[in-house]
Design an enzyme around this catalytic site. Sequence first.
Site, short mmCIF file in Angstrom:
data_model
loop_
_atom_site.label_atom_id
_atom_site.label_comp_id
_atom_site.label_asym_id
_atom_site.label_seq_id
_atom_site.Cartn_x
_atom_site.Cartn_y
_atom_site.Cartn_z
N TRP A 1 0.88 -1.19 0.00
CA TRP A 1 0.00 0.00 0.00
C TRP A 1 0.91 1.23 0.00
CZ3 TRP A 1 -5.42 0.36 0.19
CH2 TRP A 1 -5.91 1.66 0.34
N GLU B 1 7.62 -1.49 1.35
CA GLU B 1 7.56 -1.22 2.79
C GLU B 1 8.52 -2.24 3.44
OE1 GLU B 1 3.21 -1.29 4.10
OE2 GLU B 1 3.07 -1.74 1.98
N ASP C 1 9.44 2.81 1.54
CA ASP C 1 8.31 3.61 2.02
C ASP C 1 8.15 3.30 3.50
OD1 ASP C 1 5.83 4.54 2.78
OD2 ASP C 1 4.75 3.70 1.07
N GLN D 1 4.81 3.87 7.90
CA GLN D 1 4.38 3.33 9.19
C GLN D 1 5.54 2.90 10.07
OE1 GLN D 1 1.23 0.49 9.10
NE2 GLN D 1 0.20 1.44 7.38
N LYS E 1 3.01 9.40 7.62
CA LYS E 1 2.21 9.23 8.84
C LYS E 1 2.89 9.61 10.17
CE LYS E 1 -0.33 5.26 6.98
NZ LYS E 1 -1.72 5.67 7.08
N ARG F 1 -4.43 -5.66 12.53
CA ARG F 1 -3.15 -4.96 12.62
C ARG F 1 -3.21 -4.14 13.91
NH1 ARG F 1 -2.13 -0.95 7.96
NH2 ARG F 1 -3.56 0.31 9.14
C1 LIG Z 1 3.10 2.17 3.76
C2 LIG Z 1 2.20 3.29 3.34
N1 LIG Z 1 2.61 4.14 2.40
C3 LIG Z 1 1.85 5.16 1.99
C4 LIG Z 1 0.59 5.35 2.50
C5 LIG Z 1 -0.25 6.47 2.00
O1 LIG Z 1 -0.24 7.51 2.89
P1 LIG Z 1 -1.37 8.63 2.80
O2 LIG Z 1 -2.65 7.95 3.13
O3 LIG Z 1 -0.94 9.64 3.79
O4 LIG Z 1 -1.34 9.15 1.40
C6 LIG Z 1 0.12 4.50 3.49
C7 LIG Z 1 -1.22 4.70 4.06
O5 LIG Z 1 -1.81 3.86 4.67
C8 LIG Z 1 0.94 3.43 3.92
O6 LIG Z 1 0.53 2.58 4.85
#
Ligand SMILES: Cc1ncc(COP(=O)(O)O)c(C=O)c1O
Length: 440
Positions: free
Chosen positions: A136, A208, A241, A244, A270, A404
């Site tokens: 994500w 991630e 990324d 989180q 975040k 989660r």
């Molecule tokens: C790993 C990751 N990257 C990017 C995003 C996207 O972030 P945003 O919702 O602030 O655009 C999320 C959102 O859940 C995320 O979990």
Amino acid sequence: MPTPHLTNEPWDEHLIRYGMPFAPRLIEKACGTLLWDSEGREILDFTSGQMCATIGHNHPRIVQAIRDACEGALHLFSGMLSPPVVALSQRLAQMLPPNLSKSLFLSTGGEANEAALKLAKLHSGKFEVVGFTGSWHGMTSGAQSVNYVAGRKGYGPMMPGSLTLPAPNPYHCPVRHCRDACDGTCLEVGFDMVDAQSTGALAAVIAEPIESSGGVIVPPAGYWQKVREHCEKRGMLLIFDEAQTAFGRLGRDFAFQHFGVEPDILTLSKTLGGGLPLSATVISEAMERDAHAKGFIHPTSHVSDPLPAQVALAVLDVLAEEDLNARALEMGEHLSAGLHHLQQKHEIIGDVRGFGLLQGVELVRDRETRAPDAATGRAITSRCMELGLSMNIVSVGAMAAIWRIAPPLTVTRAEIDRGITILDQAIGEVLAEGKRAAAE
Ligand SMILES: Cc1ncc(COP(=O)(O)O)c(C=O)c1O
């Protein structure tokens, strides 16, 4: 994403539904790990809001930073810089390795990934981007093109050149090869497939470090080193990324420090703003120079805004002063022990996994087949909310249903114990009700 539904409450009459169901209560106040609804009922927050409130909701230092920003500047012309933005760029450069020294401050994680993808393409002169199944990265078109957990259906073509690698999920091996311990075969098969599909323009891998929405997937030791080698062989950049995983949730400032692999591009979001919208794309000085020479543009309305930067500085201060990295590991161990205890008690819990204060609990109909039990999971999640515990259940296609669990890093032992007790009660009640209904 769970099936959208109406709560049939008067307050959602004029709102567009955007995925998960709206909670059946209006929340009026938040502080630390606690929320209060409009009737004054207390709710434990085991999701840190949307995974952002790592130092707890409305931490006094965040409130003070907002007040300070109100005395200074909140928002400026995109070409103007302010002391908090400059200080934040310096602070991140001090925390990060020398090759991650140049930051671009935006508002959301999706935006930061969008900028990362553009930079990777501009710098490499190539356009293919490889994401992981279950990933994500945001809801903007470029980021969504490399989301593989949900949201791909119904919107027409994704970005050309969007390819995928299988996430190293030992509980549901993507190549049906391993069980419970990933030996990395999926990565080799995955890169064979990428090579077969590529048109010869592989720009980057985006990942991630621990996949979160995809079910809290912790890769095996040495995995990211192998990914890095594959990238180098193909002249690809590695983008991590850390929306989180940065700033304490896994017990370090950055998750890549655990894995010993530095990315070429790092995105933060975040947890940087602690609940306010702030994100960053971080690259090397050389990449910045090259991108600038090639005409990189990415001004947004809120690029380099002073207010969120002021808050981020407070978040980073609190992280250090309250030693939240160490606390995340200590509380994570306590949470994990509680969840493993529930696993011994309740057959529906097939797996408990995670790192620090990011824990995943997989719900199954039967521990042998590992078929998901999303319906019961949703019923338990609702019962938890009635009992005063907010939990997030994520579905990974038809493969898995997972809680989660990620309370703020400031969570206390007593709050974890209370959450585990509520979860235990909710599981027991919903399963007993299911058995009663089946017997009738
Ligand atoms: C790993 C990751 N990257 C990017 C995003 C996207 O972030 P945003 O919702 O602030 O655009 C999320 C959102 O859940 C995320 O979990």
